[in-house]
Design a protein around this motif. Structure first.
Motif, short mmCIF file in Angstrom:
data_model
loop_
_atom_site.label_atom_id
_atom_site.label_comp_id
_atom_site.label_asym_id
_atom_site.label_seq_id
_atom_site.Cartn_x
_atom_site.Cartn_y
_atom_site.Cartn_z
N PRO A 181 0.82 -1.20 0.00
CA PRO A 181 0.00 0.00 0.00
C PRO A 181 0.86 1.26 0.00
O PRO A 181 2.02 1.23 0.41
CB PRO A 181 -0.77 -0.11 1.32
CG PRO A 181 0.17 -0.84 2.22
CD PRO A 181 0.89 -1.82 1.34
N ARG A 182 0.24 2.35 -0.41
CA ARG A 182 0.98 3.60 -0.50
C ARG A 182 1.32 4.13 0.89
O ARG A 182 0.62 3.84 1.87
CB ARG A 182 0.17 4.63 -1.26
CG ARG A 182 -1.06 5.08 -0.51
CD ARG A 182 -1.87 6.05 -1.35
NE ARG A 182 -2.83 6.76 -0.52
CZ ARG A 182 -3.69 7.67 -0.96
NH1 ARG A 182 -3.70 7.97 -2.25
NH2 ARG A 182 -4.49 8.29 -0.16
N SER A 183 2.39 4.92 0.95
CA SER A 183 2.78 5.52 2.21
C SER A 183 1.70 6.49 2.68
O SER A 183 1.17 7.27 1.89
CB SER A 183 4.08 6.31 2.04
OG SER A 183 5.17 5.46 1.79
N ASN A 212 5.47 10.61 11.09
CA ASN A 212 5.13 9.21 11.20
C ASN A 212 4.68 8.72 9.83
O ASN A 212 3.93 9.41 9.13
CB ASN A 212 4.03 9.01 12.24
CG ASN A 212 4.58 9.12 13.65
OD1 ASN A 212 5.42 8.31 14.07
ND2 ASN A 212 4.16 10.14 14.37
N GLU A 213 5.17 7.56 9.48
CA GLU A 213 4.86 7.01 8.16
C GLU A 213 4.43 5.55 8.31
O GLU A 213 5.10 4.78 9.00
CB GLU A 213 6.08 7.09 7.23
CG GLU A 213 5.82 6.51 5.84
CD GLU A 213 7.09 6.41 5.00
OE1 GLU A 213 8.19 6.38 5.58
OE2 GLU A 213 6.97 6.35 3.77
N LEU A 257 4.96 0.81 10.70
CA LEU A 257 4.98 2.21 11.08
C LEU A 257 6.41 2.61 11.48
O LEU A 257 7.09 1.87 12.16
CB LEU A 257 4.05 2.42 12.28
CG LEU A 257 3.76 3.84 12.74
CD1 LEU A 257 2.94 4.60 11.72
CD2 LEU A 257 3.03 3.81 14.08
N ARG A 258 6.83 3.78 11.01
CA ARG A 258 8.13 4.27 11.48
C ARG A 258 8.05 5.78 11.69
O ARG A 258 7.15 6.45 11.17
CB ARG A 258 9.25 3.96 10.48
CG ARG A 258 9.20 4.82 9.23
CD ARG A 258 10.49 4.70 8.43
NE ARG A 258 10.30 5.21 7.08
CZ ARG A 258 11.19 5.05 6.11
NH1 ARG A 258 12.31 4.41 6.32
NH2 ARG A 258 10.94 5.54 4.91
N THR A 259 9.00 6.27 12.44
CA THR A 259 9.06 7.70 12.73
C THR A 259 10.38 8.26 12.21
O THR A 259 11.44 7.68 12.45
CB THR A 259 8.99 7.95 14.25
OG1 THR A 259 7.77 7.43 14.74
CG2 THR A 259 9.07 9.44 14.55
N LEU A 260 10.30 9.35 11.48
CA LEU A 260 11.49 10.11 11.13
C LEU A 260 11.38 11.45 11.85
O LEU A 260 10.30 12.04 11.91
CB LEU A 260 11.57 10.34 9.61
CG LEU A 260 11.72 9.08 8.75
CD1 LEU A 260 11.68 9.44 7.27
CD2 LEU A 260 13.02 8.34 9.06
#
Lengths: 167, 447
Positions: free
Chosen positions: A87-89, A119-120, A126-129
């Protein structure tokens, strides 16, 4: 869109805060064309690789994209066979600690620092930049335009899984 | 004598001439055995000595599961040491590149070591009197890895004290290392611009197999080459600036790929002839002049005529000689692989050439590459699929049985560009490494 700067500090600050929030909103809603239109024709989107990197040309960067490369990235994100976007980000940005670092009223230029978290969610979870933004903004008849958006990730020299969308 | 319980792995049952069993990619027992028999034996790329130009410089990395540190001593010699204090076991050098003033000092109890690992001093010396501790005893120094080879600045190490010589190991693809350096007017290269680090959710062999796989670009990279073409057509009247040209290349038709040559060698190595023609813009001409002034026009032409895409130095790295990229492959677990991407300056070449090297790397090798992201995604999909019970065998049939011995320079075996020869060749070496009784020999590839 924003109105020309009045010269009073609180007013300018509010406009700038609104501009940064709008920019983040456009990214989170995947309104990439409108986002890309916020840049000046020569405007650059830069994610340095090194801590306190000074040179985007004589050193590797995580991203250093002009209008052309940003548009190609946007074209790709929309392509049906962008496999890694299935799926898309989906992203949610938060922008805070907005500080006017420098301004030149004669040239209509202001350098704005801020902190961000993105958050992506995508196929691997899920990840956080997180990091610091530095926006080099120019006032035009249409409001603020981005001469350079610099994104200093706090883990820029760390290990990454692919970064596909704009931070 | 009892032996530690090691899961039995039937190596011979995992590899056929034209297919391999999925356990090669997903089994923890196979991965453990790879760490022992491949990464405990093979010559593994450690780093380039330009990363440690001065005495006291160090660079830490991995050989298999082993944390190691590459150092430079006062005499200028390069060493590769296990990154472990002989006292309590703490790692001594921190992650990455750094410098110490002449000696390592353990952060725990301040034992100090020369850059070659030799123990130099311990606090509370009197407390060791009358004990078995001996400052001269090697077991109280940092341990050196089995063997180290430095070829034109490229440092490889083997954890094993005995085995195939580096010269024999590298023979098939030595010409790629030479060409990597010969392209520099000064004849030397140096790491520049930082390092990209990308984590892949897949087995390390999946990445190696992709490096010389010409069947995937047109399918995997469709989104990026279509995006580049769309921009070119809409905004540039079909013109392709350098960055778009690189991305567009993946959309070449099957015949283009078939017409390339694939060369395979002993120990799993291979290379592919280049997919990009050498550019002929003003920068390339200025670079050619600098090379011709240093080496003569004919020699410069000859050097640049060696135009290759990825070279594979199995099982640890892949240089790209034409654009000065060097990818390093570090297996982390059966389904995690760390890839580090280095870029090199051609010493003596115009500085703008390095800028183009960075542009290439930013487009193709950055964690934000719009090309690589689809590769990494597909690798992870392979891993997930191989973990299912949907089938035990992985096909390597494309052009199987059609590869031929090559009579020209470097020898080895040649296949058409669409062949899965490099993958079959990697598994020949894999099988040899993994079969305890058969270490990779010095014979012909595929023998």
């Amino acid at each position: 869109m924003t109105t020309p700067v009045s010269g009073t500090c609180p007013f300018v600050y509010d406009e700038i805060r609104d501009f940064l929030n709008l920019e983040a909103r456009l990214l989170d809603q995947r309104r990439f064309d409108e986002w890309n239109a916020l840049f000046t024709p020569e405007g650059m989107y830069w994610v340095p690789l090194a801590d306190q990197q000074v040179d985007p040309v004589n050193h590797l960067s995580l991203v250093y994209e002009d209008a052309m490369m940003r548009e190609v990235r946007i074209n790709r994100l929309r392509h049906d066979r962008a496999w890694s976007q299935q799926p898309r980000s989906r992203t949610a940005h938060s922008v805070s600690c907005i500080v006017i670092e420098a301004r030149d009223p004669d040239e209509g230029r202001v350098v704005v620092g801020s902190s961000f978290m993105m958050n992506e969610w995508r196929s691997f979870g899920l990840r956080t930049l997180a990091g610091l933004y530095t926006h080099d903004l120019l006032l035009s008849e249409d409001g603020y335009r981005i001469a350079q958006k610099r994104v200093d990730l706090i883990d820029s020299e760390g290990v990454f899984e692919p970064i596909e969308v704009f931070i | 004598m009892t032996q530690a319980a090691v899961p039995v792995v039937d190596i011979d049952g995992l590899v056929r001439d034209d297919e391999v069993h999925r356990d090669c990619y997903v089994s923890p027992a196979v991965f453990d055995l790879e760490m022992e028999r491949i990464f405990g034996q093979a010559w593994v790329y450690v780093g380039h000595d330009s990363q440690i130009p001065e005495a006291g410089d160090y660079w830490t990395t991995l050989i298999g599961r082993e944390s190691v540190v590459m150092t430079r001593d006062k005499k200028g010699d390069v060493h590769v040491l296990y990154n472990r204090c002989p006292h309590k076991g703490a790692r001594i050098a921190p992650e990455g590149c750094g410098h110490v003033k002449g000696l390592f000092r353990c952060p725990y109890h301040a034992w100090t070591f020369n850059m070659d690992g030799k123990l130099r001093g311990v606090p509370y010396r009197e407390g060791y009197e009358g004990t078995a501790f001996d400052i001269e005893d090697p077991r109280f120094s940092m341990r050196k890895v089995g063997r180290v080879a430095n070829y034109r600045g490229f440092v490889f190490a083997s954890l094993a004290e005995e085995g195939t010589s580096f010269e024999s190991f590298i023979a098939g693809v030595k010409s790629s290392l030479d060409n990597f350096c010969d392209r520099a007017p000064n004849g030397t290269v140096s790491v520049a611009g930082g390092v990209f680090r990308v984590m892949q959710r897949s087995n390390w062999k999946v990445f190696f197999e992709n490096l010389n796989d010409t069947g995937h670009p047109i399918a995997t990279h469709e989104s990026s080459y279509r995006a580049a073409r769309q921009y070119s057509n809409e905004k540039l009247g079909g013109e392709m600036p350098f960055q778009l040209h690189i991305i567009d290349g993946n959309g070449a038709p099957p015949k283009f790929w078939s017409d390339l040559d694939l060369h395979a060698f002993d120990h799993g190595h291979s290379y592919m002839t280049a997919i990009f023609k050498a550019p002929d813009d003003p920068l390339s001409q200025a670079y050619f002049q600098s090379l011709a002034e240093a080496k003569g026009e004919e020699a410069a032409k000859q050097i640049l005529s060696v135009n290759r895409h990825n070279t594979i130095i199995y099982p640890s790295c892949s240089p790209h000689t034409s654009f000065q990229q060097w990818r390093v492959i570090r297996p982390i677990s059966p389904n995690r692989t760390l890839v580090e991407i280095f870029t090199f300056r051609l010493d003596g070449a115009p500085e703008e050439l390095l800028q183009r090297t960075f542009i290439y790397s930013n487009v193709v090798n950055s964690p934000s590459s719009i090309v690589m992201t689809d590769d990494v995604h597909v690798y992870a999909e392979c891993q997930k699929g191989l973990e299912t019970q949907g089938g035990d065998w992985v096909s390597q049939h494309r052009n199987a049985g059609q590869d031929q011995p090559f009579d020209g320079a470097d020898g080895g075996i040649i296949g058409v560009g669409s062949s899965e020869l490099p993958i079959r060749n990697q598994f020949r070496a894999w099988h040899q490494y993994m079969s305890e009784s058969e270490r990779p020999g010095d014979g012909d590839a595929g023998s």
